[in-house]
Write a protein that holds these residues in place. Structure first.
Motif, PDB file in Angstrom:
ATOM      1  N   LYS A 234     -10.018  28.644  67.489  1.00  0.00           N
ATOM      2  CA  LYS A 234     -10.648  28.031  66.331  1.00  0.00           C
ATOM      3  C   LYS A 234     -10.001  28.577  65.056  1.00  0.00           C
ATOM      4  CE  LYS A 234     -15.103  27.329  68.604  1.00  0.00           C
ATOM      5  NZ  LYS A 234     -16.535  27.702  68.648  1.00  0.00           N
ATOM      6  N   LYS A 235     -10.085  27.781  63.984  1.00  0.00           N
ATOM      7  CA  LYS A 235      -9.452  28.185  62.734  1.00  0.00           C
ATOM      8  C   LYS A 235     -10.292  29.275  62.053  1.00  0.00           C
ATOM      9  CE  LYS A 235      -7.376  25.131  60.209  1.00  0.00           C
ATOM     10  NZ  LYS A 235      -7.101  24.019  59.252  1.00  0.00           N
ATOM     11  N   ILE A 236      -9.645  30.384  61.743  1.00  0.00           N
ATOM     12  CA  ILE A 236     -10.317  31.552  61.187  1.00  0.00           C
ATOM     13  C   ILE A 236      -9.664  31.930  59.856  1.00  0.00           C
ATOM     14  CG2 ILE A 236     -10.963  33.976  61.563  1.00  0.00           C
ATOM     15  CD1 ILE A 236     -12.257  32.070  63.530  1.00  0.00           C
ATOM     16  N   LEU A 237     -10.491  32.336  58.900  1.00  0.00           N
ATOM     17  CA  LEU A 237     -10.001  32.915  57.649  1.00  0.00           C
ATOM     18  C   LEU A 237     -10.309  34.399  57.668  1.00  0.00           C
ATOM     19  CD1 LEU A 237      -8.820  32.510  54.771  1.00  0.00           C
ATOM     20  CD2 LEU A 237     -11.179  32.242  53.973  1.00  0.00           C
ATOM     21  N   THR A 238      -9.295  35.232  57.441  1.00  0.00           N
ATOM     22  CA  THR A 238      -9.477  36.676  57.406  1.00  0.00           C
ATOM     23  C   THR A 238      -9.097  37.208  56.031  1.00  0.00           C
ATOM     24  OG1 THR A 238      -7.233  37.110  58.217  1.00  0.00           O
ATOM     25  CG2 THR A 238      -8.970  36.889  59.860  1.00  0.00           C
ATOM     26  N   MET A 239      -9.857  38.177  55.543  1.00  0.00           N
ATOM     27  CA  MET A 239      -9.574  38.801  54.255  1.00  0.00           C
ATOM     28  C   MET A 239      -9.147  40.243  54.492  1.00  0.00           C
ATOM     29  SD  MET A 239     -12.135  40.084  51.295  1.00  0.00           S
ATOM     30  CE  MET A 239     -12.497  41.411  52.431  1.00  0.00           C
ATOM     31  N   GLY A 240      -8.043  40.634  53.875  1.00  0.00           N
ATOM     32  CA  GLY A 240      -7.548  41.992  54.045  1.00  0.00           C
ATOM     33  C   GLY A 240      -7.092  42.604  52.733  1.00  0.00           C
ATOM     34  N   LYS A 241      -6.779  43.915  52.802  1.00  0.00           N
ATOM     35  CA  LYS A 241      -6.346  44.634  51.616  1.00  0.00           C
ATOM     36  C   LYS A 241      -5.244  45.611  52.010  1.00  0.00           C
ATOM     37  CE  LYS A 241      -8.290  46.966  47.553  1.00  0.00           C
ATOM     38  NZ  LYS A 241      -7.940  45.866  46.632  1.00  0.00           N
ATOM     39  N   VAL A 242      -4.289  45.780  51.109  1.00  0.00           N
ATOM     40  CA  VAL A 242      -3.196  46.718  51.350  1.00  0.00           C
ATOM     41  C   VAL A 242      -3.753  48.130  51.434  1.00  0.00           C
ATOM     42  CG1 VAL A 242      -1.106  47.739  50.386  1.00  0.00           C
ATOM     43  CG2 VAL A 242      -1.466  45.265  50.240  1.00  0.00           C
ATOM     44  N   SER A 243      -3.393  48.824  52.514  1.00  0.00           N
ATOM     45  CA  SER A 243      -3.785  50.221  52.710  1.00  0.00           C
ATOM     46  C   SER A 243      -2.575  50.958  53.259  1.00  0.00           C
ATOM     47  CB  SER A 243      -4.968  50.322  53.672  1.00  0.00           C
ATOM     48  OG  SER A 243      -5.314  51.675  53.920  1.00  0.00           O
ATOM     49  N   GLY A 244      -1.885  51.673  52.398  1.00  0.00           N
ATOM     50  CA  GLY A 244      -0.646  52.323  52.808  1.00  0.00           C
ATOM     51  C   GLY A 244       0.410  51.287  53.137  1.00  0.00           C
ATOM     52  N   GLN A 250     -10.977  43.135  56.573  1.00  0.00           N
ATOM     53  CA  GLN A 250     -12.353  43.570  56.349  1.00  0.00           C
ATOM     54  C   GLN A 250     -13.375  42.469  56.591  1.00  0.00           C
ATOM     55  OE1 GLN A 250     -11.862  44.581  52.242  1.00  0.00           O
ATOM     56  NE2 GLN A 250     -10.761  46.493  52.655  1.00  0.00           N
ATOM     57  N   TYR A 251     -12.934  41.210  56.697  1.00  0.00           N
ATOM     58  CA  TYR A 251     -13.887  40.093  56.813  1.00  0.00           C
ATOM     59  C   TYR A 251     -13.192  38.927  57.489  1.00  0.00           C
ATOM     60  CZ  TYR A 251     -17.023  36.277  55.350  1.00  0.00           C
ATOM     61  OH  TYR A 251     -17.875  35.188  55.316  1.00  0.00           O
ATOM     62  N   GLU A 252     -13.926  38.216  58.334  1.00  0.00           N
ATOM     63  CA  GLU A 252     -13.393  36.993  58.925  1.00  0.00           C
ATOM     64  C   GLU A 252     -14.522  35.989  59.122  1.00  0.00           C
ATOM     65  OE1 GLU A 252     -13.415  37.277  63.757  1.00  0.00           O
ATOM     66  OE2 GLU A 252     -11.654  38.088  62.721  1.00  0.00           O
ATOM     67  N   ARG A 253     -14.141  34.710  59.097  1.00  0.00           N
ATOM     68  CA  ARG A 253     -15.126  33.651  59.261  1.00  0.00           C
ATOM     69  C   ARG A 253     -14.417  32.383  59.722  1.00  0.00           C
ATOM     70  NH1 ARG A 253     -20.401  32.600  57.493  1.00  0.00           N
ATOM     71  NH2 ARG A 253     -20.875  30.375  57.256  1.00  0.00           N
ATOM     72  N   GLN A 254     -15.067  31.633  60.589  1.00  0.00           N
ATOM     73  CA  GLN A 254     -14.525  30.351  61.006  1.00  0.00           C
ATOM     74  C   GLN A 254     -14.621  29.369  59.856  1.00  0.00           C
ATOM     75  OE1 GLN A 254     -16.270  28.750  64.578  1.00  0.00           O
ATOM     76  NE2 GLN A 254     -15.292  26.751  64.325  1.00  0.00           N
ATOM     77  N   ILE A 255     -13.559  28.592  59.650  1.00  0.00           N
ATOM     78  CA  ILE A 255     -13.510  27.662  58.527  1.00  0.00           C
ATOM     79  C   ILE A 255     -13.230  26.253  59.024  1.00  0.00           C
ATOM     80  CG2 ILE A 255     -12.824  29.420  56.873  1.00  0.00           C
ATOM     81  CD1 ILE A 255      -9.946  28.434  57.144  1.00  0.00           C
ATOM     82  N   GLY A 256     -13.416  25.279  58.124  1.00  0.00           N
ATOM     83  CA  GLY A 256     -13.249  23.895  58.509  1.00  0.00           C
ATOM     84  C   GLY A 256     -12.101  23.177  57.842  1.00  0.00           C
ATOM     85  N   PHE A 270     -13.700  28.962  50.110  1.00  0.00           N
ATOM     86  CA  PHE A 270     -13.131  28.288  51.264  1.00  0.00           C
ATOM     87  C   PHE A 270     -14.092  27.204  51.744  1.00  0.00           C
ATOM     88  CE2 PHE A 270     -15.687  31.788  52.754  1.00  0.00           C
ATOM     89  CZ  PHE A 270     -16.411  31.265  53.813  1.00  0.00           C
ATOM     90  N   LEU A 271     -13.585  26.297  52.588  1.00  0.00           N
ATOM     91  CA  LEU A 271     -14.398  25.232  53.178  1.00  0.00           C
ATOM     92  C   LEU A 271     -14.933  25.679  54.534  1.00  0.00           C
ATOM     93  CD1 LEU A 271     -12.326  22.020  52.377  1.00  0.00           C
ATOM     94  CD2 LEU A 271     -14.607  22.581  51.529  1.00  0.00           C
ATOM     95  N   GLY A 272     -16.243  25.540  54.730  1.00  0.00           N
ATOM     96  CA  GLY A 272     -16.856  25.898  55.994  1.00  0.00           C
ATOM     97  C   GLY A 272     -16.768  24.774  57.003  1.00  0.00           C
ATOM     98  N   THR A 273     -17.228  25.044  58.221  1.00  0.00           N
ATOM     99  CA  THR A 273     -17.211  24.029  59.268  1.00  0.00           C
ATOM    100  C   THR A 273     -18.215  22.915  59.012  1.00  0.00           C
ATOM    101  OG1 THR A 273     -18.763  25.380  60.546  1.00  0.00           O
ATOM    102  CG2 THR A 273     -16.419  25.665  61.010  1.00  0.00           C
TER     103      THR A 273
END
Length: 379
Positions: A234-244, A250-256, A270-273
């Protein structure tokens, strides 16, 4: 008797004087200060979005060119002839009143992998050979070129999904290595320091299929779209941050949908399902719905306006962003289903590109819907 009459007159005069004084007291006025999510009644009576003029782009520019976006407040650019990674083409500019395009002086031929910066000043393109991929930065003002990276592809790795941050300060590109258990990497090029950093995508599985990358204006926060192996592809959106030297997610959610956007370095949309437009704030983990039944959207460069289309409609709307609310939702064009929406750098015009749709009252044609591009100039 006379004295009593005089006294009565004095008392009567004093009463009249007191009553008149009461009637002339200063008037008081209550001032109500609205919070950030409210507008005054004066604003509510106005209509900030009105169509001033619509310009249809020439057929050659629409059907033979590959639209790249706005190069200024009154000019758009496209590439011509660059149909594959191996075949280069020219870059042309179409200026107001958008009738005839011309080749941009000093700009050499580019590949089909060309991405325009949001401020319209540069294009970034990459070309491949049998052993390496080269990324170049080209100025649209003077044609000067700068090589920003050269990546070996002998280990079967490949470069894709080049994108800019909204402030045109950073360029991101993914390097995928499908063999030898090689880790996928995100490269971030800093336009200010003219240096590139390499970061490992921690938590991304080899079975995941990466789709896109979106960099925030700080150059350290990213959004990655993918088909998740653990989520049944399934299509997933993930949010991340530079660390070293890593990107920590840090976060993920299925998107539409396909469109995502940073509002600032901490909030993204973002657009949800369920076809709702969501905003997530990582500072407090709050998820909010800001619009419903949305098919596609695009925010203006200053993030104060939004253009969007609703699900199962061929109408484009424009609205004003205030807090988590979208106000003054005005229909600005009916008749096409946009595949691309571009705001100009001045936040005053919207370029729509998509397929022309027939009204239900019109006779259906045996031909497929034609491609159309137009510019909506707003008051």
């Amino acid at each position: 008797m006379g004295n009593k009459y005089v006294v009565m007159l004095l008392v009567l005069s004093l009463v009249v004087l007191l009553l008149s004084g009461c009637g002339s007291e200063p008037k008081t006025e209550t001032v109500v200060i609205a919070d950030s999510n409210e507008v005054s009644s004066t604003d509510q009576s106005s209509r900030p979005f009105q169509v001033q003029k619509i310009y249809r782009l020439p057929d050659r520019f629409v059907n033979r060119g590959e639209l790249l976006g706005w190069s200024s407040g009154n000019a758009v650019i496209a590439s011509f002839g660059a149909m594959t990674i191996l075949k280069r083409g020219t870059v042309e500019r179409l200026t107001y009143p958008y009738e005839q395009s011309k080749a941009i002086p000093g700009i050499g031929k580019v590949t089909s992998n060309t991405t325009l910066s949001p401020d319209g000043k540069y294009i970034c393109e990459f070309s491949r050979s049998s052993s390496e991929t080269t990324l170049r930065l080209i100025s649209l003002q003077d044609g000067k070129e700068k090589e920003i990276d050269r990546i070996s592809t002998r280990n079967e790795s490949y470069v894709q999904y080049v994108s800019w941050s909204a402030n045109s300060s950073y360029i991101g590109y993914l390097v995928e290595n499908p063999f030898d258990n090689g880790a996928d990497s995100l490269y971030i090029y800093d336009m200010g320091s003219q240096t590139s950093g390499k970061y490992q995508l921690k938590g991304i599985m080899k079975e995941d299929t990466l789709l896109s990358v979106n960099i925030a204006n700080d150059g350290r926060s990213i959004l990655v779209e993918l088909f998740g192996a653990k989520k049944g592809q399934k299509k997933i959106l993930t949010m991340g941050k530079v660390s070293g030297k890593n990107i920590e997610f840090q976060y993920e959610r299925q998107i539409g949908g396909d469109s995502v956007a940073w509002m600032n370095n901490d909030q993204f949309v973002f657009l949800g399902t369920d076809n709702s437009l969501y905003e997530y704030d990582r500072r407090n983990g709050e998820l909010s719905v800001i619009l419903e039944k949305v098919f596609d959207f695009e925010f203006s460069p200053d993030r104060k306006n939004i253009a969007y289309t609703e699900y199962d409609q061929n109408v484009t709307y424009v609205g004003k962003v205030q807090g988590r609310n979208i106000l003054y939702k005005e229909p600005v064009y009916r008749g096409i289903v946009p595949t691309h929406i571009y705001w100009n750098p001045n936040n005053k015009s919207v370029l729509l590109q998509g397929l022309k749709q027939l009204d239900s009252s019109q006779t259906a044609s045996t031909d497929s819907p034609s491609k159309e591009s137009l510019i909506i100039e707003l008051k």
